[in-house]
Design an enzyme around this catalytic site. Structure first.
Site, short mmCIF file in Angstrom:
data_model
loop_
_atom_site.label_atom_id
_atom_site.label_comp_id
_atom_site.label_asym_id
_atom_site.label_seq_id
_atom_site.Cartn_x
_atom_site.Cartn_y
_atom_site.Cartn_z
N GLY A 1 -4.00 -4.48 -4.60
CA GLY A 1 -4.99 -3.50 -5.05
C GLY A 1 -4.28 -2.22 -5.40
O GLY A 1 -3.96 -1.43 -4.51
N HIS A 2 -3.96 -2.05 -6.67
CA HIS A 2 -3.20 -0.85 -7.09
C HIS A 2 -4.18 0.23 -7.54
O HIS A 2 -4.91 0.05 -8.51
CB HIS A 2 -2.21 -1.21 -8.19
CG HIS A 2 -1.09 -2.06 -7.69
ND1 HIS A 2 -0.12 -2.61 -8.48
CD2 HIS A 2 -0.79 -2.46 -6.42
CE1 HIS A 2 0.72 -3.30 -7.74
NE2 HIS A 2 0.33 -3.23 -6.49
N GLN B 1 2.37 -5.93 -3.09
CA GLN B 1 2.66 -6.00 -1.65
C GLN B 1 3.94 -5.19 -1.35
O GLN B 1 4.18 -4.21 -2.03
CB GLN B 1 2.78 -7.45 -1.15
CG GLN B 1 1.45 -8.20 -1.14
CD GLN B 1 1.09 -8.79 -2.50
OE1 GLN B 1 1.90 -9.45 -3.11
NE2 GLN B 1 -0.12 -8.55 -2.95
N LYS C 1 2.16 2.29 -5.13
CA LYS C 1 2.94 1.88 -6.31
C LYS C 1 2.18 2.09 -7.61
O LYS C 1 2.76 2.49 -8.61
CB LYS C 1 3.31 0.38 -6.19
CG LYS C 1 4.20 0.07 -5.01
CD LYS C 1 4.47 -1.42 -4.88
CE LYS C 1 3.30 -2.24 -4.44
NZ LYS C 1 2.84 -2.02 -3.06
N ASP D 1 0.82 -1.22 0.00
CA ASP D 1 0.00 0.00 0.00
C ASP D 1 0.85 1.27 0.00
O ASP D 1 0.44 2.30 0.54
CB ASP D 1 -0.96 0.03 1.21
CG ASP D 1 -1.77 -1.24 1.31
OD1 ASP D 1 -2.25 -1.69 0.26
OD2 ASP D 1 -1.92 -1.77 2.42
P1 IMP Z 1 -2.33 -12.80 1.78
O1 IMP Z 1 -1.26 -12.43 0.83
O2 IMP Z 1 -3.70 -12.47 1.30
O3 IMP Z 1 -2.21 -14.22 2.26
O4 IMP Z 1 -2.13 -11.91 3.12
C1 IMP Z 1 -0.97 -12.02 3.93
C2 IMP Z 1 -0.66 -10.70 4.61
O5 IMP Z 1 -0.25 -9.75 3.62
C3 IMP Z 1 -1.87 -10.06 5.30
O6 IMP Z 1 -1.41 -9.33 6.43
C4 IMP Z 1 -2.41 -9.09 4.27
O7 IMP Z 1 -3.12 -8.04 4.84
C5 IMP Z 1 -1.10 -8.63 3.64
N1 IMP Z 1 -1.27 -8.21 2.22
C6 IMP Z 1 -1.46 -9.01 1.16
N2 IMP Z 1 -1.55 -8.28 0.04
C7 IMP Z 1 -1.39 -7.01 0.40
C8 IMP Z 1 -1.36 -5.78 -0.33
O8 IMP Z 1 -1.46 -5.73 -1.56
N3 IMP Z 1 -1.17 -4.65 0.41
C9 IMP Z 1 -1.01 -4.68 1.75
N4 IMP Z 1 -1.02 -5.80 2.47
C10 IMP Z 1 -1.21 -6.96 1.80
#
Ligand code: IMP
Length: 435
Positions: A40-41, A230, A16, A13
């Site tokens: 989520g970009h 991420q 990017k 977040d």
């Molecule tokens: P997962 O990738 O959905 O399994 O989530 C694992 C961890 O990464 C959790 O704490 C999510 O909130 C975090 N996370 C996954 N994708 C994103 C992202 O695009 N932005 C911020 N946090 C993320």
């Protein structure tokens, strides 16, 4: 021609999507190398807001080629929605979009497995986006996964059923009763039927041997930008494990997630917010559970683009930033959301970690130690609205002090500063960047 990389240096977040969108006119190809619909970009321009999950942020520029690489995992349902949403806004998606036939598929049962695993963890839950990320990468590593290229093979349905049966018995062992659950408000059977329809859409897309495709582009002299999802502190190896995502979010992930040799990597743009945020569980040493934290959340609109969850907010963490710069080989820092600080009388950064008043090195291994303290350095704030500023010289003096401090402490230049969510809110401090 070589490949530049743009990725996040914190817990995701970092903004990017907007930066990729601004950089895109300087590139021919934008490629995603890891992650999936958990990303989520958000991009904003001409008064409109767009959120992308799988599709690279180059989709809004007519001549840009967009590649979903082998390191990405793809959810057909979410992908179909994404395509539909863009087409409703009149954006052409299919002409320049290519998908690796080696990218893995997220099955409906992967979504349920994510849910079952999180429930089983109870208070220790990761705070996953529940998009099926962990279980899909698990199948990839276990060599039981299904790839995009398999969709067009004759035995796709038999592959699907075999994997589904394995998942169903796992779900049973976790005590999850399929009939009692919904996925995106649909019963399992309804969701599965729609998922199969979405598979048909993917089979009509341009499925390629993405490693050959991208290396050919590089050999043809095309400029490639690899777009991370991420952030570094969510990296499966170097993040705050186990509170991480299931892919390598760092520069090294570009090589494996696209099939690009390390010697081809040129500039690495590290995007970081002027403060820190985190969604989901896990250690966050500079977190603010006070009025400052709430003010950051309100002024920065810190609510998840994928899940809508409120983000945890805190001061900028310089030891963590330096760690991320080291892992990624960052050549240029890109700072986002400094405008959120407007109106803050004072602000701080974490300069050093300490245990029992003794300095300790930053490590994601010990981040959750209870006696870990942050030594804070305080700055005077500023009141000027910087949303319309495009010239570094016009930034408030106190903000320049903040920027100088970060550059000196990290030993890395801040080449770009984002001053608003819109495409137009940008300052190029290093105007030689794309030469
Ligand atoms: P997962 O990738 O959905 O399994 O989530 C694992 C961890 O990464 C959790 O704490 C999510 O909130 C975090 N996370 C996954 N994708 C994103 C992202 O695009 N932005 C911020 N946090 C993320």
């Amino acid at each position: 021609m070589q490949v530049d990389v743009l990725l996040g240096l914190q817990w995701g977040d970092e903004g990017k999507g907007k930066i990729v969108d601004v950089f895109t006119p300087n590139y021919d190809v934008i490629a995603r190398f890891q992650g999936g619909p958990n990303a989520g970009h958000t991009l904003e321009f001409q008064g409109s807001k767009h959120v992308l999950h799988h599709i690279p942020s180059g989709v809004f520029r007519k001549d840009t080629i967009n590649l979903i690489g082998n390191g990405v995992i793809l959810d057909p349902m979410s992908f179909k929605e994404e395509i539909k949403g863009l087409e409703e806004k009149g954006i052409e998606t299919k002409q320049n979009l290519y998908i690796s036939n080696k990218a893995h598929l997220i099955l409906p049962t992967h979504r349920l497995l994510d849910l079952a695993l999180e429930r089983q963890k109870g208070k220790q839950k990761i705070g996953s986006t529940l998009k099926g990320i962990g279980p899909t990468y698990t199948d990839k590593v276990a060599r039981t996964g299904i790839r995009i290229g398999d969709i067009i093979s004759e035995d796709f349905h038999s592959q699907y059923n075999t994997l589904k049966e394995i998942h169903l018995s796992l779900l049973k062992s976790y005590g999850l009763i399929i009939e009692d659950e919904t996925i995106d408000q649909l019963s399992f059977n309804e969701y599965e039927a729609k998922w199969m329809e979405a598979i048909n859409l993917i089979s009509e897309m341009k499925l390629v041997d993405s490693e050959n495709f991208i290396n050919q582009k590089i050999n043809d002299g095309k400029k490639v930008l690899a777009e991370g999802a991420q952030g570094t502190l969510l990296d499966i190896d170097f993040g705050s494990y186990p509170f991480v995502t299931s892919s390598n979010t760092i520069t090294a992930g570009v090589c494996a997630g696209l099939g690009i040799a390390p010697s081809k990597i040129n500039r690495v743009y590290g995007v970081f917010k002027a403060y820190c945020t985190r969604v989901g569980s896990g250690p966050f040493p500079t977190e603010l559970n006070d009025d400052f934290g709430q003010k950051l959340r309100d002024q920065g609109n810190e609510y998840g683009a994928t899940t809508g969850r409120p983000r945890r907010c805190g001061w900028l963490d310089l030891p963590a930033l330096k760690y991320a710069i080291m892992l990624n080989g960052v050549t240029d820092l890109v700072m986002t959301k400094a405008d959120v600080f407007t109106g803050f009388q004072k602000l701080s950064v974490c300069r050093q970690y300490m245990i029992n008043n003794k300095n300790v090195d930053f490590s994601t291994f010990n981040l959750k130690q209870e006696n870990l303290e942050c030594y804070l350095h305080e700055f005077e704030g500023w009141n000027e609205n910087i949303n319309q500023v495009n010239d570094y010289k016009q930034l408030p003096a106190n903000m320049k002090k903040y920027l100088d401090f970060i550059e000196n402490d990290t030993g890395t230049q801040i080449s770009v500063i984002s001053t608003s969510a819109d495409r137009t809110g940008i300052i190029f401090k290093n105007d030689q960047m794309f030469n």
